[in-house]
Enzyme design. Structure first.
Site, PDB file in Angstrom:
ATOM      1  N   LYS A   1     -13.569   0.932  16.094  1.00  0.00           N
ATOM      2  CA  LYS A   1     -12.318   0.165  16.058  1.00  0.00           C
ATOM      3  C   LYS A   1     -11.671   0.112  17.443  1.00  0.00           C
ATOM      4  O   LYS A   1     -11.161  -0.904  17.886  1.00  0.00           O
ATOM      5  CB  LYS A   1     -11.357   0.868  15.087  1.00  0.00           C
ATOM      6  CG  LYS A   1     -10.611  -0.069  14.178  1.00  0.00           C
ATOM      7  CD  LYS A   1      -9.944   0.674  13.040  1.00  0.00           C
ATOM      8  CE  LYS A   1     -10.676   0.459  11.740  1.00  0.00           C
ATOM      9  NZ  LYS A   1     -10.019   1.073  10.587  1.00  0.00           N
TER      10      LYS A   1
ATOM     11  N   ASN B   1       0.852  -1.202   0.000  1.00  0.00           N
ATOM     12  CA  ASN B   1       0.000   0.000   0.000  1.00  0.00           C
ATOM     13  C   ASN B   1       0.878   1.239   0.000  1.00  0.00           C
ATOM     14  O   ASN B   1       2.103   1.142  -0.019  1.00  0.00           O
ATOM     15  CB  ASN B   1      -0.954  -0.042   1.202  1.00  0.00           C
ATOM     16  CG  ASN B   1      -0.195  -0.139   2.507  1.00  0.00           C
ATOM     17  OD1 ASN B   1       0.559   0.752   2.866  1.00  0.00           O
ATOM     18  ND2 ASN B   1      -0.375  -1.258   3.211  1.00  0.00           N
TER      19      ASN B   1
ATOM     20  N   ASP C   1      -4.552  -9.979  13.110  1.00  0.00           N
ATOM     21  CA  ASP C   1      -4.616  -8.570  13.517  1.00  0.00           C
ATOM     22  C   ASP C   1      -3.627  -8.385  14.672  1.00  0.00           C
ATOM     23  O   ASP C   1      -3.871  -8.825  15.797  1.00  0.00           O
ATOM     24  CB  ASP C   1      -6.041  -8.198  13.942  1.00  0.00           C
ATOM     25  CG  ASP C   1      -6.180  -6.694  14.113  1.00  0.00           C
ATOM     26  OD1 ASP C   1      -5.292  -6.085  14.753  1.00  0.00           O
ATOM     27  OD2 ASP C   1      -7.152  -6.125  13.593  1.00  0.00           O
ATOM     28  N   ILE C   2      -2.519  -7.743  14.373  1.00  0.00           N
ATOM     29  CA  ILE C   2      -1.413  -7.618  15.340  1.00  0.00           C
ATOM     30  C   ILE C   2      -1.843  -6.783  16.544  1.00  0.00           C
ATOM     31  O   ILE C   2      -1.625  -7.156  17.700  1.00  0.00           O
ATOM     32  CB  ILE C   2      -0.170  -6.993  14.654  1.00  0.00           C
ATOM     33  CG1 ILE C   2       0.230  -7.859  13.454  1.00  0.00           C
ATOM     34  CG2 ILE C   2       0.973  -6.832  15.636  1.00  0.00           C
ATOM     35  CD1 ILE C   2       1.276  -7.242  12.546  1.00  0.00           C
TER      36      ILE C   2
ATOM     37  N   PHE D   1      -3.945   2.977  15.282  1.00  0.00           N
ATOM     38  CA  PHE D   1      -4.276   4.013  14.312  1.00  0.00           C
ATOM     39  C   PHE D   1      -5.502   3.560  13.533  1.00  0.00           C
ATOM     40  O   PHE D   1      -5.696   2.355  13.343  1.00  0.00           O
ATOM     41  CB  PHE D   1      -3.108   4.243  13.343  1.00  0.00           C
ATOM     42  CG  PHE D   1      -2.179   5.339  13.802  1.00  0.00           C
ATOM     43  CD1 PHE D   1      -1.447   5.206  14.965  1.00  0.00           C
ATOM     44  CD2 PHE D   1      -2.057   6.505  13.062  1.00  0.00           C
ATOM     45  CE1 PHE D   1      -0.603   6.213  15.403  1.00  0.00           C
ATOM     46  CE2 PHE D   1      -1.214   7.522  13.484  1.00  0.00           C
ATOM     47  CZ  PHE D   1      -0.483   7.381  14.653  1.00  0.00           C
TER      48      PHE D   1
ATOM     49  N   ASP E   1      -4.633  -6.435   5.284  1.00  0.00           N
ATOM     50  CA  ASP E   1      -5.623  -7.282   5.945  1.00  0.00           C
ATOM     51  C   ASP E   1      -5.621  -8.701   5.371  1.00  0.00           C
ATOM     52  O   ASP E   1      -6.019  -9.641   6.043  1.00  0.00           O
ATOM     53  CB  ASP E   1      -7.022  -6.669   5.791  1.00  0.00           C
ATOM     54  CG  ASP E   1      -7.161  -5.407   6.641  1.00  0.00           C
ATOM     55  OD1 ASP E   1      -6.523  -5.361   7.712  1.00  0.00           O
ATOM     56  OD2 ASP E   1      -7.884  -4.481   6.237  1.00  0.00           O
TER      57      ASP E   1
END
Ligand code: CTP
Length: 401
Positions: A338, A210, A307-308, A324, A279
Site C-alpha cells: 500500500k 464502518n 482515494d483521498i 494507515f 471504498d
C-alpha cells in the site's frame, strides 16, 4: 519515543467543591504517563481525603510544611525540585490572590513561591467571584507573571447558579498539561488529517458505514497539537471529544471528505490519512426512504470512491504524506504494498480486528528505512510515538529538499 514519559508533576488541590474532580484528574494524567505528586491545602482536605489521592497517585500526599517524611524539613523546596510543572486544580479565588501577592503561609503557596518550574492554574469558583474585578485583576497579573490559566468553563455551578467559573473537566486539563509538557517537534507545522468512519447514504435514512470510532485519529490530532502543530481535522461521524485547538471540519461521505481535504491540502506541510474511508458508495442514493417490496432481494449498485490519500500523495508538490493500513492478515506485506502503490512517505499498519473501536493499539511503522514495531499501548501513547516518528521523518525529508 514519547518524551513526556516519566515526567513528574505536582498537583496542588485547594479548597473548592471542584476538588472532587481532582481524583479523576490524577487518573487522566496517569493515562498520559505523567507521574502525579499531590499537595493539598487544609481546606481541600475538607472536600476530598488525602487517602483517596494517595491511592490514586501511588505517592504520599503532602499537606503540611512540617511533614516529617521530608528529612530536612524543606518540603516547600524539595517537592518542586524534580517536577516539570505545578498544576493547581482546582484553584480558588483566594489561592489565586495569594499567588499574585506571593503569600507563603501554607505548604502549597510556599511551594509555588519557591518553585523553579512553570505553574498552571485551573480556576474554579462561583460566577460572581470569577467576574469580580479583584479576581480579574489577579488573573491578568498571573498571566503577566507567565502562569498558564486553563479555563474556567461556563455552565451549572455547585451553588445552583449558572455562568463562568466551573473548573474544566479532568480530561481537558490532562490534555492541556500533556500538551504543555510534550516536546514541540512540530512547532509552526500545518498538519491536515482525516479521521473516523465515512457514511455513504443509501436513502434518506440509511447508509453504509464502518466500526471506526475516530479514537486513533483524534488521539493523533491531540498529539500533533501537543507537539506544536496547527491541526486541521476533517472528521467523519465520531462521538469523540473535539481535540482542543484543532480546526474541525465535520463531514459524512467520502466525497465530502475529499472536497474538504482538497480545500486545505495546498497549505498543509503534513497530511495524515487516518480515516476509514469507504471504498465504495451507492451510485444513486434514494432521496426518499426505500420502501420494502414483495421482492425478496434488493440490489444496490456501488461505485468506487476517490482515494483521498493517493490523491494527496500524487500532487506535484505533495505534503509529507502518512497513511494507515488496516489489514486482517499479512499485515507487513499488504501495508508495504500500500505504501509503494499510494507513494506515501510513511504507513502506519495495524490489524483491523485489534484496533477498530478499541482503547489500545499495536502498530508497525513502515517507511523507506524499514519497519519499526511499537509495543501495544493506549491509543494516546501510540499517537504520541507516531507523531514523534512523523516529526523526525518530516524534518529529515525537509532537509533533503
Ligand atoms: N484512504 C483514503 N481514501 C480512500 C480509501 C482509503 O484516503 N478512498 C486512506 C485511508 O485513510 C488510509 C489508507 O488510505 O490512510 C489505507 O486505507 P485502507 O482502507 O487500509 O486501504 P485501501 O486503500 O482502501 O485498500 P484495501 O481496502 O483494499 O485494503
Amino acid at each position: 519515543m514519547t518524551d513526556i514519559k516519566s515526567k513528574k508533576v505536582v498537583l496542588g488541590i485547594t479548597g473548592g467543591v471542584a476538588a472532587y474532580k481532582a481524583a479523576e484528574l490524577v487518573r487522566r494524567l496517569g493515562d498520559q504517563a505523567i507521574d502525579v505528586h499531590v499537595v493539598m491545602t487544609e481546606a481541600a482536605c475538607g472536600f476530598i481525603t488525602p487517602a483517596t489521592l494517595q491511592a490514586l497517585s501511588g505517592h504520599p500526599v503532602y499537606t503540611d510544611m512540617w511533614d516529617a517524611r521530608i528529612p530536612n524539613s524543606m518540603a516547600h523546596i524539595e517537592l518542586s525540585r524534580d517536577k516539570a510543572v505545578i498544576v493547581i486544580a482546582p484553584a480558588t479565588a483566594d489561592f489565586m490572590a495569594k499567588l499574585v501577592h506571593g503569600h507563603a503561609d501554607d505548604l502549597l503557596s510556599t511551594l509555588c513561591l519557591a518553585r523553579d518550574c512553570p505553574l498552571i492554574v485551573a480556576p474554579a469558583m462561583n460566577r460572581q467571584m470569577w467576574e469580580n474585578p479583584a479576581t480579574q485583576r489577579n488573573v491578568a497579573q498571573l498571566e503577566k507573571d507567565g502562569v498558564t490559566i486553563l479555563g474556567p468553563a461556563s455552565g451549572d455551578q455547585a451553588c445552583g447558579e449558572t455562568g463562568n467559573g466551573r473548573m474544566l473537566e479532568a480530561q481537558e486539563i490532562a490534555d492541556a498539561v500533556a500538551a504543555f509538557l510534550a516536546p514541540k517537534s512540530l512547532a509552526g507545522v500545518h498538519v491536515l488529517m482525516t479521521a473516523g468512519p465515512t457514511f455513504e447514504p443509501i436513502d434518506a435514512v440509511r447508509g453504509i458505514t464502518n466500526r471506526s470510532s475516530g479514537k486513533m485519529g483524534y488521539a493523533i490530532a491531540r498529539a500533533a497539537i501537543g507537539a506544536g502543530a496547527k491541526v486541521t481535522l476533517v472528521s467523519g461521524p465520531s462521538s469523540q471529544p473535539i481535540p482542543a485547538g484543532a480546526a474541525l471540519t465535520r463531514v459524512e461521505s467520502a466525497a465530502d471528505m475529499f472536497e474538504a481535504v482538497k480545500k486545505h491540502a495546498k497549505h498543509a506541510d503534513i497530511f495524515i490519512g487516518v480515516a476509514a474511508v469507504a471504498d465504495y458508495r451507492v451510485e444513486t442514493p434514494s432521496e426518499h426512504k426505500i420502501k420494502k417490496t414483495d421482492d425478496s432481494q434488493l440490489t444496490l449498485r456501488l461505485v468506487p470512491n476517490p482515494d483521498i490519500l493517493a490523491w494527496v500523495a500524487g500532487q506535484k508538490q505533495p505534503p509529507f504524506t502518512v497513511g494507515f493500513a488496516a489489514e486482517s492478515r499479512n499485515l507487513e506485506n499488504y501495508a508495504d504494498e500500500k505504501r509503494r502503490r499510494k507513494k506515501v512517505n510513511l504507513i502506519v499498519a495495524n490489524l483491523a480486528q485489534n484496533a477498530i473501536g478499541a482503547d489500545d493499539n499495536e502498530v508497525m511503522l513502515l517507511d523507506d528505512s524499514g519497519t519499526h514495531k511499537l509495543p501495544r499501548a493506549p491509543k494516546e501513547t501510540v499517537a504520541k510515538d507516531i507523531v514523534a516518528r512523523i516529526a523526525t521523518l518530516y524534518r529529515a525529508a525537509k532537509k533533503r529538499r
